[in-house]
Design a protein around this motif. Structure first.
Motif, short mmCIF file in Angstrom:
data_model
loop_
_atom_site.label_atom_id
_atom_site.label_comp_id
_atom_site.label_asym_id
_atom_site.label_seq_id
_atom_site.Cartn_x
_atom_site.Cartn_y
_atom_site.Cartn_z
N ASP A 1 3.36 4.29 -1.54
CA ASP A 1 3.62 4.93 -2.82
C ASP A 1 5.03 4.59 -3.28
OD1 ASP A 1 1.82 8.13 -2.78
OD2 ASP A 1 1.16 6.03 -2.76
N ARG B 1 4.64 8.27 -10.17
CA ARG B 1 4.28 7.84 -8.81
C ARG B 1 3.02 6.97 -8.84
NH1 ARG B 1 5.47 11.18 -3.71
NH2 ARG B 1 4.40 10.10 -2.03
N THR C 1 0.73 3.73 -6.37
CA THR C 1 0.52 3.18 -5.03
C THR C 1 0.52 1.65 -5.12
OG1 THR C 1 -0.78 5.11 -4.38
CG2 THR C 1 -1.06 3.11 -3.05
N TYR D 1 10.31 2.75 -3.35
CA TYR D 1 9.20 2.91 -2.40
C TYR D 1 9.54 4.04 -1.43
CZ TYR D 1 7.31 -1.45 -4.13
OH TYR D 1 6.79 -2.41 -4.95
N THR E 1 0.82 -1.25 0.00
CA THR E 1 0.00 0.00 0.00
C THR E 1 0.84 1.28 0.00
OG1 THR E 1 -0.19 0.37 2.41
CG2 THR E 1 -1.73 -1.22 1.44
#
Ligand code: TA6
Length: 314
Positions: free
Chosen positions: A187, A197, A199, A215, A185
């Motif tokens: 980004d 970017r 998620t 990450y 979960t």
């Protein structure tokens, strides 16, 4: 330093390059080359190699050694005039016989202190004075710790900024049987999609194709689970908010001269890093970045190992 419990030995490695071998009484060991300040081996007390080094690694300046734990400084990745991942991994470090007092007690452990200062040549490409002290420690339980202390020693009053990574290559039995826990979960910036970017989804990360992701704002603990070996690597980090995950897969593997075509199946890079937000030091200021690696038995396939428990454990 040597006593009946641990030993630290300076000797010659591949191509006559100087390396330091750390040994611990239960049989675990580690090796770090002065070239690059690069750890190239970390073995458990059964003598099993836990890091990946390519069979085609070159061990000859100016090429960085392909594998182990390259030090990416003063930049991660490539932008501007500096070479990819900076130059620390392409320089000869020296043994630091008189380091300033260290924050953590390493007295009963095998460790070596290395130091890198800029040459006149380096000053032309990155005009800053610094002292980069690296302590490599083999803990009594076979854990491997790397602590970096980077101090701005500029006398012109100028600050400098840098990005950083411990570019760790873990040895895995089969990349298609590996999961990474702790990055769900979050980004990330996708290096394969112009650093856009995204998620991450909610499950553990698994691998079926090339991955090259940074990450952001990650937890201090990340677990890499090797199903076949029933082994979990736990990476703990301080001062390094980001984590890079990279596997070149088949096409990129074939394109790298110092990497075997099939070697992507047996490695995974999970890199404690500071990339999104560069670190800025004023003259006299020091930054510390630490990573600690351990390898613990795991049989998550039988449900016995709850990865979350590994991550939440002490
Ligand atoms: O850490 C991932 C990465 O930045 C990849 O993009 C790939 O370039 C890898 O590092 C290896 O870089 P190197 O310069 O060591 O070949």
């Amino acid at each position: 330093m040597s006593s009946e419990r641990v030993s630290v030995e300076l000797c010659k490695g591949i191509n006559g390059l100087d390396k330091v071998v750390l040994r611990e009484v239960r049989g675990s060991s580690a090796e770090v080359y002065l070239y690059g300040g690069q750890v190239t081996s970390w073995k458990n007390d059964h003598g099993e190699e836990l890091l990946f080094v390519s069979n085609k690694a070159i061990f000859k300046p100016p090429k960085a050694i392909r594998g182990g734990i390259p030090i990416c400084f003063p930049q991660f990745a490539s932008h501007g005039s500096l070479e990819q991942h900076g130059f620390a991994r392409n320089r000869f470090w020296t043994i630091d016989n008189d380091p300033p007092p260290f924050p953590t007690n390493s007295s009963n452990k095998a460790f070596v202190d290395l130091i890198l200062r800029p040459s006149e040549e380096d000053m032309k490409i990155w005009p800053h004075s610094y002292e980069f002290r690296l302590r490599v420690t083999l803990g009594s339980g076979g854990d491997l710790m790397l602590t970096s202390r980077i101090r701005n020693t500029n006398t012109d009053g100028k600050s400098f900024s840098f990005t950083f990574a411990y570019h760790t290559y873990f040895s895995v039995s089969d990349i298609s049987e590996v999961r990474v826990e702790g990055l769900e979960t979050l980004d990330y910036l996708d290096n394969l999609k112009e650093k856009q970017r995204f998620t991450e989804q909610g499950d553990a990360i698994t691998f079926e194709f090339e991955v090259d992701k940074i990450y952001l704002s990650t937890p201090t603990k990340i677990a890499i689970l090797d199903h076949e070996k029933k082994r979990t690597f736990v990476l703990r980090k301080d001062g390094l908010p980001d984590a890079v995950v990279w596997n070149p897969w088949d096409r990129k593997a074939k394109a790298m001269a110092d990497f075997g075509d099939d070697e992507y199946k047996h490695m995974l890079c999970v890199e404690a890093a500071a990339v999104e937000k560069p670190i800025t030091l004023k003259p006299g200021e020091e930054w510390r970045g630490r990573q600690e690696l351990s390898a613990v038995p795991s049989s998550y396939c039988s449900g016995q190992l709850d990865p979350q428990r590994v991550l939440l454990g002490s």
